[in-house]
Design a protein around this motif. Structure first.
Motif, mmCIF file in Angstrom:
data_model
loop_
_atom_site.group_PDB
_atom_site.id
_atom_site.type_symbol
_atom_site.label_atom_id
_atom_site.label_comp_id
_atom_site.label_asym_id
_atom_site.label_seq_id
_atom_site.Cartn_x
_atom_site.Cartn_y
_atom_site.Cartn_z
ATOM 1 N N LEU A 247 0.835 -1.202 0.000
ATOM 2 C CA LEU A 247 0.000 0.000 0.000
ATOM 3 C C LEU A 247 0.875 1.259 0.000
ATOM 4 C CD1 LEU A 247 -2.775 -1.071 2.539
ATOM 5 C CD2 LEU A 247 -2.859 -1.163 0.042
ATOM 6 N N ARG A 248 1.915 1.245 0.836
ATOM 7 C CA ARG A 248 2.838 2.396 0.882
ATOM 8 C C ARG A 248 3.487 2.626 -0.481
ATOM 9 N NH1 ARG A 248 4.926 -0.358 5.578
ATOM 10 N NH2 ARG A 248 3.957 0.498 7.438
ATOM 11 N N ALA A 249 3.930 1.548 -1.104
ATOM 12 C CA ALA A 249 4.626 1.642 -2.389
ATOM 13 C C ALA A 249 3.735 2.253 -3.472
ATOM 14 C CB ALA A 249 5.123 0.266 -2.831
ATOM 15 N N ALA A 250 2.433 2.079 -3.327
ATOM 16 C CA ALA A 250 1.497 2.644 -4.295
ATOM 17 C C ALA A 250 1.090 4.071 -3.931
ATOM 18 C CB ALA A 250 0.261 1.757 -4.404
ATOM 19 N N GLY A 251 1.698 4.614 -2.869
ATOM 20 C CA GLY A 251 1.441 6.004 -2.525
ATOM 21 C C GLY A 251 0.372 6.230 -1.472
ATOM 22 N N VAL A 252 0.007 5.202 -0.719
ATOM 23 C CA VAL A 252 -0.996 5.350 0.335
ATOM 24 C C VAL A 252 -0.272 5.609 1.654
ATOM 25 C CG1 VAL A 252 -2.903 4.247 1.577
ATOM 26 C CG2 VAL A 252 -2.563 3.781 -0.865
ATOM 27 N N ASN A 253 -0.666 6.666 2.353
ATOM 28 C CA ASN A 253 -0.116 6.968 3.665
ATOM 29 C C ASN A 253 -0.882 6.126 4.677
ATOM 30 O OD1 ASN A 253 0.683 7.990 6.123
ATOM 31 N ND2 ASN A 253 0.035 10.082 5.725
ATOM 32 N N THR B 212 -4.126 9.461 -0.037
ATOM 33 C CA THR B 212 -3.764 8.908 -1.333
ATOM 34 C C THR B 212 -4.283 9.806 -2.445
ATOM 35 O OG1 THR B 212 -3.895 6.949 -2.755
ATOM 36 C CG2 THR B 212 -5.845 7.469 -1.450
ATOM 37 N N SER B 213 -3.641 9.714 -3.581
ATOM 38 C CA SER B 213 -4.127 10.445 -4.751
ATOM 39 C C SER B 213 -4.877 9.513 -5.703
ATOM 40 C CB SER B 213 -2.957 11.117 -5.483
ATOM 41 O OG SER B 213 -2.033 10.129 -5.916
ATOM 42 N N LEU B 214 -4.997 8.237 -5.333
ATOM 43 C CA LEU B 214 -5.729 7.275 -6.164
ATOM 44 C C LEU B 214 -7.228 7.557 -6.082
ATOM 45 C CD1 LEU B 214 -3.892 4.004 -5.051
ATOM 46 C CD2 LEU B 214 -3.502 5.312 -7.153
ATOM 47 N N ASP B 215 -7.949 7.210 -7.139
ATOM 48 C CA ASP B 215 -9.401 7.338 -7.050
ATOM 49 C C ASP B 215 -9.950 6.088 -6.360
ATOM 50 O OD1 ASP B 215 -9.858 5.237 -8.907
ATOM 51 O OD2 ASP B 215 -9.988 6.621 -10.592
ATOM 52 N N HIS B 216 -11.230 6.090 -6.072
ATOM 53 C CA HIS B 216 -11.838 5.025 -5.284
ATOM 54 C C HIS B 216 -11.659 3.653 -5.930
ATOM 55 C CE1 HIS B 216 -15.076 2.772 -3.179
ATOM 56 N NE2 HIS B 216 -14.568 3.432 -2.150
ATOM 57 N N GLN C 268 -9.380 2.638 -8.110
ATOM 58 C CA GLN C 268 -7.980 2.226 -8.067
ATOM 59 C C GLN C 268 -7.593 1.761 -6.664
ATOM 60 O OE1 GLN C 268 -6.441 6.029 -9.355
ATOM 61 N NE2 GLN C 268 -5.797 5.193 -11.351
ATOM 62 N N LEU C 269 -8.073 2.472 -5.665
ATOM 63 C CA LEU C 269 -7.703 2.158 -4.295
ATOM 64 C C LEU C 269 -8.319 0.841 -3.823
ATOM 65 C CD1 LEU C 269 -6.126 2.952 -1.812
ATOM 66 C CD2 LEU C 269 -8.042 4.413 -1.130
ATOM 67 N N ILE C 270 -9.577 0.606 -4.129
ATOM 68 C CA ILE C 270 -10.173 -0.673 -3.700
ATOM 69 C C ILE C 270 -9.497 -1.843 -4.421
ATOM 70 C CG2 ILE C 270 -12.373 0.279 -2.932
ATOM 71 C CD1 ILE C 270 -13.658 -0.771 -5.493
ATOM 72 N N LYS C 271 -9.109 -1.635 -5.671
ATOM 73 C CA LYS C 271 -8.385 -2.689 -6.400
ATOM 74 C C LYS C 271 -7.026 -2.940 -5.740
ATOM 75 C CE LYS C 271 -6.661 -3.998 -10.928
ATOM 76 N NZ LYS C 271 -6.380 -3.600 -12.297
ATOM 77 N N LEU C 272 -6.325 -1.878 -5.368
ATOM 78 C CA LEU C 272 -5.023 -2.007 -4.708
ATOM 79 C C LEU C 272 -5.157 -2.741 -3.377
ATOM 80 C CD1 LEU C 272 -1.993 -1.305 -4.289
ATOM 81 C CD2 LEU C 272 -2.790 0.840 -3.254
ATOM 82 N N ILE C 273 -6.095 -2.334 -2.545
ATOM 83 C CA ILE C 273 -6.288 -2.973 -1.242
ATOM 84 C C ILE C 273 -6.607 -4.452 -1.424
ATOM 85 C CG2 ILE C 273 -7.775 -3.049 0.810
ATOM 86 C CD1 ILE C 273 -8.039 0.030 0.536
ATOM 87 N N ASP C 274 -7.491 -4.747 -2.370
ATOM 88 C CA ASP C 274 -7.900 -6.119 -2.635
ATOM 89 C C ASP C 274 -6.714 -6.967 -3.106
ATOM 90 O OD1 ASP C 274 -10.299 -7.835 -2.686
ATOM 91 O OD2 ASP C 274 -9.800 -8.054 -4.812
ATOM 92 N N GLU C 275 -5.975 -6.462 -4.070
ATOM 93 C CA GLU C 275 -4.838 -7.213 -4.613
ATOM 94 C C GLU C 275 -3.734 -7.396 -3.562
ATOM 95 O OE1 GLU C 275 -3.715 -5.100 -8.153
ATOM 96 O OE2 GLU C 275 -5.353 -5.988 -9.324
ATOM 97 N N ALA C 276 -3.451 -6.356 -2.794
ATOM 98 C CA ALA C 276 -2.409 -6.455 -1.770
ATOM 99 C C ALA C 276 -2.799 -7.453 -0.681
ATOM 100 C CB ALA C 276 -2.141 -5.073 -1.160
ATOM 101 N N ALA C 277 -4.073 -7.459 -0.305
ATOM 102 C CA ALA C 277 -4.539 -8.408 0.723
ATOM 103 C C ALA C 277 -4.432 -9.835 0.230
ATOM 104 C CB ALA C 277 -5.984 -8.076 1.126
ATOM 105 N N HIS C 278 -4.907 -10.073 -0.985
ATOM 106 C CA HIS C 278 -4.880 -11.435 -1.519
ATOM 107 C C HIS C 278 -3.460 -11.911 -1.814
ATOM 108 C CE1 HIS C 278 -9.239 -10.830 -1.905
ATOM 109 N NE2 HIS C 278 -9.276 -12.136 -1.745
ATOM 110 N N ALA C 279 -2.581 -11.017 -2.222
ATOM 111 C CA ALA C 279 -1.212 -11.408 -2.530
ATOM 112 C C ALA C 279 -0.395 -11.687 -1.269
ATOM 113 C CB ALA C 279 -0.530 -10.308 -3.335
#
Length: 154
Positions: free
Chosen positions: A92-98, A134-138, A140-151
């Protein structure tokens, strides 16, 4: 859609706060107490011998209590998390989420995702966007959270 997410975020926050219960102490409820217990070493009458009364465990504890000393070694500020959890947060951090200060909330969100639930993910993503973490839109962010959790955690 965004208003619905904000409303859902407030609802989740309200339920969380309500679950905490009331633990406030009013000053009227506080009573004064003595700073140290009164300890007697012997209930026997004084004798003319020079025997020392036996010490009680409380006496020993008080005798070993020394002056305060300066702390020179501080524990690390960040708790040690399992490697999988750190990998998830790092994605999440690497994708720009504080994520600072929201790590536990994000880990709980990942746990719900691993269980097949997505409503918490959507609400947390809305909160992160509203808090400008974050500067991601909703989407993009839900996809990131989902992918990071599953990975990393599921």
């Amino acid at each position: 859609m965004r208003n619905a997410l904000v409303a859902l975020s407030f609802a989740v926050a309200g339920v969380t706060l309500a679950a905490c219960g009331g633990t406030t102490v009013d000053s009227d409820e506080v009573t004064a107490s003595s700073s140290a217990p009164v300890v007697t070493t012997s209930s026997a009458p004084a004798t003319s011998t020079s025997e020392k009364p036996s010490e009680t465990p409380v006496d020993d504890a008080l005798a070993n209590e020394g002056a305060a000393s300066e702390v020179s070694d501080f524990p690390e500020d960040t708790p040690k998390r399992p490697e999988k959890e750190e990998a998830y947060l790092e994605a999440l951090r690497a994708a720009g989420v504080n994520v600072e200060g929201t790590e536990d909330q994000l880990l709980a969100t990942a746990s719900t995702l691993c269980g097949g639930e997505t409503i918490t993910r959507d609400a947390v993503a809305g909160q992160l966007i509203e808090q400008q973490r974050t500067s991601l839109d909703h989407e993009q962010l839900i996809k990131l959270i989902d992918e990071a959790a599953h990975a990393n955690l599921c």
